[in-house]
Scaffold this motif. Sequence first.
Motif, PDB file in Angstrom:
ATOM      1  N   THR A   6       0.826  -1.203   0.000  1.00 34.15           N
ATOM      2  CA  THR A   6       0.000   0.000   0.000  1.00 34.15           C
ATOM      3  C   THR A   6       0.862   1.257   0.000  1.00 34.15           C
ATOM      4  N   ARG A  47       4.016   1.513  -1.060  1.00 33.64           N
ATOM      5  CA  ARG A  47       4.748   1.616  -2.329  1.00 33.64           C
ATOM      6  C   ARG A  47       3.838   2.091  -3.449  1.00 33.64           C
ATOM      7  N   GLN A  48       2.632   1.591  -3.487  1.00 39.59           N
ATOM      8  CA  GLN A  48       1.713   1.961  -4.559  1.00 39.59           C
ATOM      9  C   GLN A  48       1.196   3.386  -4.435  1.00 39.59           C
ATOM     10  N   ASN A  49       1.295   3.957  -3.244  1.00 35.82           N
ATOM     11  CA  ASN A  49       0.776   5.318  -3.036  1.00 35.82           C
ATOM     12  C   ASN A  49       1.869   6.342  -2.799  1.00 35.82           C
ATOM     13  N   GLY A  50       3.095   6.025  -3.215  1.00 38.89           N
ATOM     14  CA  GLY A  50       4.142   7.032  -3.197  1.00 38.89           C
ATOM     15  C   GLY A  50       5.047   7.035  -1.989  1.00 38.89           C
ATOM     16  N   GLY A  51       5.113   5.957  -1.249  1.00 41.68           N
ATOM     17  CA  GLY A  51       6.057   5.887  -0.129  1.00 41.68           C
ATOM     18  C   GLY A  51       5.681   6.840   0.981  1.00 41.68           C
ATOM     19  N   GLY A 100       4.605   9.699   0.795  1.00 45.97           N
ATOM     20  CA  GLY A 100       3.366  10.409   0.491  1.00 45.97           C
ATOM     21  C   GLY A 100       2.133   9.685   0.991  1.00 45.97           C
ATOM     22  N   ALA A 101       2.315   8.430   1.434  1.00 44.85           N
ATOM     23  CA  ALA A 101       1.170   7.634   1.870  1.00 44.85           C
ATOM     24  C   ALA A 101       1.079   7.509   3.382  1.00 44.85           C
ATOM     25  N   ALA A 147       7.864   3.105   4.825  1.00 47.77           N
ATOM     26  CA  ALA A 147       7.697   3.995   3.669  1.00 47.77           C
ATOM     27  C   ALA A 147       9.045   4.339   3.042  1.00 47.77           C
ATOM     28  N   THR A 155      10.394   1.577   0.813  1.00 45.94           N
ATOM     29  CA  THR A 155       9.754   1.372  -0.488  1.00 45.94           C
ATOM     30  C   THR A 155      10.558   1.989  -1.627  1.00 45.94           C
ATOM     31  N   TYR A 156      11.473   2.899  -1.312  1.00 48.18           N
ATOM     32  CA  TYR A 156      12.291   3.523  -2.353  1.00 48.18           C
ATOM     33  C   TYR A 156      13.479   2.657  -2.749  1.00 48.18           C
TER      34      TYR A 156
END
Length: 401
Positions: free
Chosen positions: A67, A69-73, A75-76, A93, A96-97
């Motif tokens: 979730t 990763r799919q929403n911008g790290g 930013g989620a 988060a 995820t980068y």
Amino acid sequence: MRRPGGTAFPPGRPRFEFEDGMKTLRFTRREAGFLIGTGILALLVRGTFFPFVSTDFRDFLSLWFDTLRQNGGLGAIGLAVGDYSPPYIYLLALLTYLPLDGLHAVKLLSCAADLVLALYAMRIVWQVVGNKSYALLAWCGALFLPTVLINSAVWAQCDAIYTAGLLACLYYFLREDSLRGMLAFSLALAFKLQAVFLAPLLLALLLKGRLRPLHLLLPPAVYLLGILPAALMGRDFGELLTIYLSQAGSYQELSMMAPNPYSWLNGMDSEIFAPAGILLLLGVTLIGCYFLVSSRVKLSERAIVSLALLSVLLAPYLLPHMHERYFYAADLLSLVYWFCYPRRWYVPLGVVGCSSYVVCNFVFSFDGGFLRVELLAVVLLVVIFLLLRDTVRELRGEAQA
């Protein structure tokens, strides 16, 4: 320049050191090589378990990571992702980068925390015992303790993070640095509610004048700072404030495979026994603090280690709704305790043995195994009794001296 044992370092020979005030921990090149080599070996051993997918990762952590990763790290982080505290979600988060899948990223984070907690276990042993060989063995023991290895590399859990904070807290209090000690405790509590298991020790230190009352403001302040980024990104502030209350109400069973008395009472009315367990722990804590204050004993470093172990051992033993892994901090502190009291080998044997069994039973699905958790609860009760007896005798001896 001389080593702690009195022998001089050979001129020009490389050395490595941790500055610990009056007790500087220095390593020769060979000792530093051993330290680094065992650390690398510990990571390699953990790497062999990375392909294992636990049910907790499959059902929870993998979904949280995907979730984010799919929403911008980062930013989620304003999304209601998982039921863990926001600081851990921030770390996920950031991961995820990296060009890693969720399983390896989550386990790598916990394995890095393993190195930190082993480092503080080593420094505590050096601070109390002053024996470099014991300190290096504490480093190795912490890295290869069964529950530590399984928790991070197999289970993909993150108990190493808050426990590293608790060990750092104990270390700084041993050095009479209550500010850093409470800051370390506050960071641990910001990651996991189970850090509160060390609270009885902190109360004792407060009553003995080893903890400044003003420093008690640090835990709520650090927690508020920890949830602030998520709140600014849109997550409900009230929900963030009550995450730990929500966690506490998530499970109704009196014991989730934890080797404590409630394993005998599962199926009984939780509304009756749960409050009784909380009051029992509070009563035991207050009795212990009264004894410490009335005896006017001056706590030695070894006594503080004993009280720390009692604190993180009695809390999950007497409290209801405990999971099998909640003796994790007690496992580490029982190892440290052993180096402080080598003849009391039965303490780490009982604590780590019982904890390791129930953890393996859950993670690897033994279907009940060959030992009942009710029996392990009795074994742990005997260990607690012996630990309490030895601690009281030592404190009485200090008071008489």
